[in-house]
Design a protein around this motif. Sequence first.
Motif, short mmCIF file in Angstrom:
data_model
loop_
_atom_site.label_atom_id
_atom_site.label_comp_id
_atom_site.label_asym_id
_atom_site.label_seq_id
_atom_site.Cartn_x
_atom_site.Cartn_y
_atom_site.Cartn_z
N ARG A 18 0.82 -1.22 0.00
CA ARG A 18 0.00 0.00 0.00
C ARG A 18 0.85 1.27 0.00
O ARG A 18 0.38 2.35 -0.31
N GLU A 19 2.14 1.13 0.37
CA GLU A 19 3.03 2.29 0.41
C GLU A 19 3.84 2.42 -0.88
O GLU A 19 4.83 3.11 -0.92
N SER A 20 3.40 1.75 -1.95
CA SER A 20 4.19 1.68 -3.18
C SER A 20 4.42 3.04 -3.82
O SER A 20 5.37 3.21 -4.56
N SER A 21 3.56 4.01 -3.53
CA SER A 21 3.74 5.32 -4.15
C SER A 21 4.47 6.30 -3.26
O SER A 21 4.67 7.45 -3.63
N SER A 22 4.86 5.88 -2.06
CA SER A 22 5.50 6.80 -1.13
C SER A 22 6.91 7.17 -1.59
O SER A 22 7.60 6.38 -2.24
N THR A 23 7.32 8.36 -1.22
CA THR A 23 8.66 8.84 -1.57
C THR A 23 9.73 7.99 -0.90
O THR A 23 10.77 7.68 -1.50
N GLU A 24 9.49 7.61 0.36
CA GLU A 24 10.46 6.79 1.08
C GLU A 24 10.67 5.45 0.39
O GLU A 24 11.79 4.95 0.30
N ARG A 25 9.57 4.86 -0.12
CA ARG A 25 9.68 3.57 -0.80
C ARG A 25 10.50 3.72 -2.08
O ARG A 25 11.37 2.89 -2.39
N ARG A 26 10.24 4.77 -2.84
CA ARG A 26 10.98 4.98 -4.10
C ARG A 26 12.46 5.22 -3.82
O ARG A 26 13.33 4.73 -4.56
N LEU A 27 12.76 5.96 -2.76
CA LEU A 27 14.15 6.20 -2.38
C LEU A 27 14.83 4.90 -1.98
O LEU A 27 15.98 4.62 -2.36
N THR A 28 14.11 4.05 -1.24
CA THR A 28 14.65 2.77 -0.80
C THR A 28 14.94 1.85 -1.98
O THR A 28 16.00 1.21 -2.05
N ILE A 29 14.01 1.78 -2.92
CA ILE A 29 14.20 0.93 -4.10
C ILE A 29 15.39 1.42 -4.92
O ILE A 29 16.17 0.62 -5.45
N MET A 30 15.56 2.74 -4.99
CA MET A 30 16.69 3.31 -5.73
C MET A 30 18.02 2.85 -5.13
O MET A 30 18.98 2.54 -5.85
N LEU A 31 18.06 2.76 -3.80
CA LEU A 31 19.30 2.40 -3.12
C LEU A 31 19.53 0.90 -3.04
O LEU A 31 20.66 0.45 -2.83
N LEU A 32 18.46 0.10 -3.19
CA LEU A 32 18.57 -1.35 -3.06
C LEU A 32 19.51 -1.96 -4.10
O LEU A 32 20.39 -2.76 -3.77
N SER A 33 19.29 -1.60 -5.37
CA SER A 33 20.11 -2.20 -6.44
C SER A 33 21.58 -1.88 -6.25
O SER A 33 22.46 -2.74 -6.43
N ASN A 34 21.85 -0.65 -5.85
CA ASN A 34 23.23 -0.24 -5.62
C ASN A 34 23.85 -1.03 -4.47
O ASN A 34 25.01 -1.45 -4.53
N SER A 35 23.05 -1.28 -3.41
CA SER A 35 23.56 -2.02 -2.26
C SER A 35 23.87 -3.47 -2.61
O SER A 35 24.87 -4.03 -2.16
#
Length: 299
Positions: free
Chosen positions: A210-227
């Motif tokens: 349900r939080e798929s559109s949140s800014t925090e979620r998008r920021l987290t996904i952006m950092l996941l691949s790099n991690s």
Amino acid sequence: MGNSTEFHIKSFSSYKLANLVMLSGIFIASFGIIFNICCYITASKLKIKNSSIAFIKCLAIWDALTVFHKGYIELAGNYFNFVLQDFNIYFCKIGYYCGWAFPVSASLHMMFLAVDRAIAIHWPIWYKQKSSPSLANKTSLGITAFCCIVLIPNLLKFDIINSKCAFVASPLFSFWYSAFIALFLYCIVPFFVIFFCNLYIVYALSIRKRESSSTERRLTIMLLSNSFVFCILSGSTAVLVVMYYNMNAITVEDKADAFLLQKILATLTVINSSVNFIFYFISGSLFRSTFFQAIKNIC
């Protein structure tokens, strides 16, 4: 006579391959510095102001320093033969110190960035209230101070007055201390912390759709691949470090192989500190749009 010729051919091949590796590292470093500058500028322009963004900026600084040192001082220095090897000269001593301090600090900043994201996902309300760029900057100063203190023996063990610090100068201490820095601080500890933080983040995101559109979620996904890419590269580095410290560089062939392994490790470090921007750009729509806007404003 035949064995001697064969060894010389193999050692020549190792040095030739090492030259190719060094050239590749120097080439990647040229882009790595530009990429890290772009990371810093884009993160500064992002509308989100929390500790993760501050960590991204700090990480970009340490990654740029790592790329510069490993790419231009170590790899280019060896390739063009202008590196001073006398460790009783303070310039060389400080260079050796920075050669460890920059990548270890960058690695620990990446680790704290992953922990920061895990906290943001697990305690979102607390994170929103308590997270701030100033807190991340203070943490970054703490990481930097820790690295500076832990790496002090690198300034002592090549001292011309080794009689006053005989323990630090001993080969046994040098071996285990270098292995501790290279394996545990740079590779193993960040690898496991980031890996398990990422596993938890993926699990938490999967049950909070349900939080798929949140800014925090998008920021987290952006950092996941790099991690995850960091984990792959640091895991590979750990394997190579173990191989390097298990080598007995006695014969000409062994010394050539050890030299090649050193340059592969340095190039891997350059790659590890250069790719952040690529993954931010690919996986982060907010990062992309902010980057293009920053470029437009500059031009």
